[in-house]
Design a protein around this motif. Sequence first.
Motif, PDB file in Angstrom:
ATOM      1  N   LEU A   4     -10.898   2.544 -14.156  1.00  0.00           N
ATOM      2  CA  LEU A   4     -11.354   2.307 -12.789  1.00  0.00           C
ATOM      3  C   LEU A   4     -10.434   3.115 -11.894  1.00  0.00           C
ATOM      4  O   LEU A   4      -9.210   2.935 -11.946  1.00  0.00           O
ATOM      5  CB  LEU A   4     -11.281   0.825 -12.426  1.00  0.00           C
ATOM      6  CG  LEU A   4     -12.084  -0.147 -13.291  1.00  0.00           C
ATOM      7  CD1 LEU A   4     -11.872  -1.578 -12.804  1.00  0.00           C
ATOM      8  CD2 LEU A   4     -13.549   0.197 -13.285  1.00  0.00           C
ATOM      9  N   VAL A   5     -11.007   3.991 -11.092  1.00  0.00           N
ATOM     10  CA  VAL A   5     -10.201   4.883 -10.265  1.00  0.00           C
ATOM     11  C   VAL A   5     -10.602   4.716  -8.804  1.00  0.00           C
ATOM     12  O   VAL A   5     -11.727   5.061  -8.425  1.00  0.00           O
ATOM     13  CB  VAL A   5     -10.359   6.347 -10.704  1.00  0.00           C
ATOM     14  CG1 VAL A   5      -9.496   7.248  -9.818  1.00  0.00           C
ATOM     15  CG2 VAL A   5      -9.980   6.514 -12.169  1.00  0.00           C
ATOM     16  N   GLU A   6      -9.658   4.193  -8.014  1.00  0.00           N
ATOM     17  CA  GLU A   6      -9.910   3.999  -6.584  1.00  0.00           C
ATOM     18  C   GLU A   6      -9.523   5.245  -5.797  1.00  0.00           C
ATOM     19  O   GLU A   6      -8.643   6.010  -6.217  1.00  0.00           O
ATOM     20  CB  GLU A   6      -9.095   2.818  -6.033  1.00  0.00           C
ATOM     21  CG  GLU A   6      -9.333   1.492  -6.705  1.00  0.00           C
ATOM     22  CD  GLU A   6      -8.296   1.181  -7.755  1.00  0.00           C
ATOM     23  OE1 GLU A   6      -8.051  -0.003  -8.024  1.00  0.00           O
ATOM     24  OE2 GLU A   6      -7.708   2.127  -8.318  1.00  0.00           O
ATOM     25  N   SER A   7     -10.165   5.403  -4.679  1.00  0.00           N
ATOM     26  CA  SER A   7      -9.813   6.476  -3.748  1.00  0.00           C
ATOM     27  C   SER A   7     -10.260   6.068  -2.348  1.00  0.00           C
ATOM     28  O   SER A   7     -10.972   5.072  -2.184  1.00  0.00           O
ATOM     29  CB  SER A   7     -10.471   7.795  -4.150  1.00  0.00           C
ATOM     30  OG  SER A   7     -11.881   7.672  -4.114  1.00  0.00           O
ATOM     31  N   LEU A  20     -13.361   2.750   0.932  1.00  0.00           N
ATOM     32  CA  LEU A  20     -12.770   2.875  -0.393  1.00  0.00           C
ATOM     33  C   LEU A  20     -13.875   3.038  -1.432  1.00  0.00           C
ATOM     34  O   LEU A  20     -14.954   2.472  -1.307  1.00  0.00           O
ATOM     35  CB  LEU A  20     -11.941   1.643  -0.730  1.00  0.00           C
ATOM     36  CG  LEU A  20     -10.843   1.254   0.251  1.00  0.00           C
ATOM     37  CD1 LEU A  20     -10.057   0.055  -0.303  1.00  0.00           C
ATOM     38  CD2 LEU A  20      -9.910   2.414   0.535  1.00  0.00           C
ATOM     39  N   SER A  21     -13.561   3.812  -2.460  1.00  0.00           N
ATOM     40  CA  SER A  21     -14.466   3.994  -3.587  1.00  0.00           C
ATOM     41  C   SER A  21     -13.739   3.637  -4.868  1.00  0.00           C
ATOM     42  O   SER A  21     -12.521   3.805  -4.964  1.00  0.00           O
ATOM     43  CB  SER A  21     -14.955   5.444  -3.671  1.00  0.00           C
ATOM     44  OG  SER A  21     -15.641   5.831  -2.514  1.00  0.00           O
ATOM     45  N   CYS A  22     -14.488   3.199  -5.824  1.00  0.00           N
ATOM     46  CA  CYS A  22     -13.935   2.907  -7.162  1.00  0.00           C
ATOM     47  C   CYS A  22     -14.951   3.386  -8.181  1.00  0.00           C
ATOM     48  O   CYS A  22     -16.057   2.843  -8.241  1.00  0.00           O
ATOM     49  CB  CYS A  22     -13.658   1.420  -7.305  1.00  0.00           C
ATOM     50  SG  CYS A  22     -13.226   0.894  -8.985  1.00  0.00           S
ATOM     51  N   VAL A  23     -14.572   4.394  -8.941  1.00  0.00           N
ATOM     52  CA  VAL A  23     -15.459   4.949  -9.959  1.00  0.00           C
ATOM     53  C   VAL A  23     -15.052   4.403 -11.320  1.00  0.00           C
ATOM     54  O   VAL A  23     -13.882   4.472 -11.700  1.00  0.00           O
ATOM     55  CB  VAL A  23     -15.400   6.482  -9.966  1.00  0.00           C
ATOM     56  CG1 VAL A  23     -16.320   7.030 -11.043  1.00  0.00           C
ATOM     57  CG2 VAL A  23     -15.778   7.038  -8.602  1.00  0.00           C
TER      58      VAL A  23
END
Length: 119
Positions: A4-7, A20-23
């Motif tokens: 899980l990668v937040e940005s 915020l995004s979480c891929v």
Amino acid sequence: QVQLVESGGGLVQAGGSLRLSCVASGLTFSRYTMGWFRQAPGKEREFVAVISWSAASTYYADSVKGRFTVTRDNAENTVYQQMTSLKPEDTAVYYCAGKGMANQEYEYWGQGTQVTVSS
């Protein structure tokens, strides 16, 4: 391997907005409830928002209700958190987390993204 990668974090003035995004990768995203949590310096991690696997249900902490909106795009394996009317007390590291349909606890966590709101 699940990731899980937040940005999307950053520095913003009070009253401003961030998204915020979480891929997610390595899991069947559409089968996971996704949550957002945050941890401010010297404080325990706290729940912010959650969205069900189908996006049919969302729930927010009282402190962010009406200001934050959680959405998801299952085709893109991504969960979002739109944050508006930000306050200095929203300053924290924000984490996304996922839990499978049958699980009570969150199984997977991102590394976090820093949000700083200046007064």
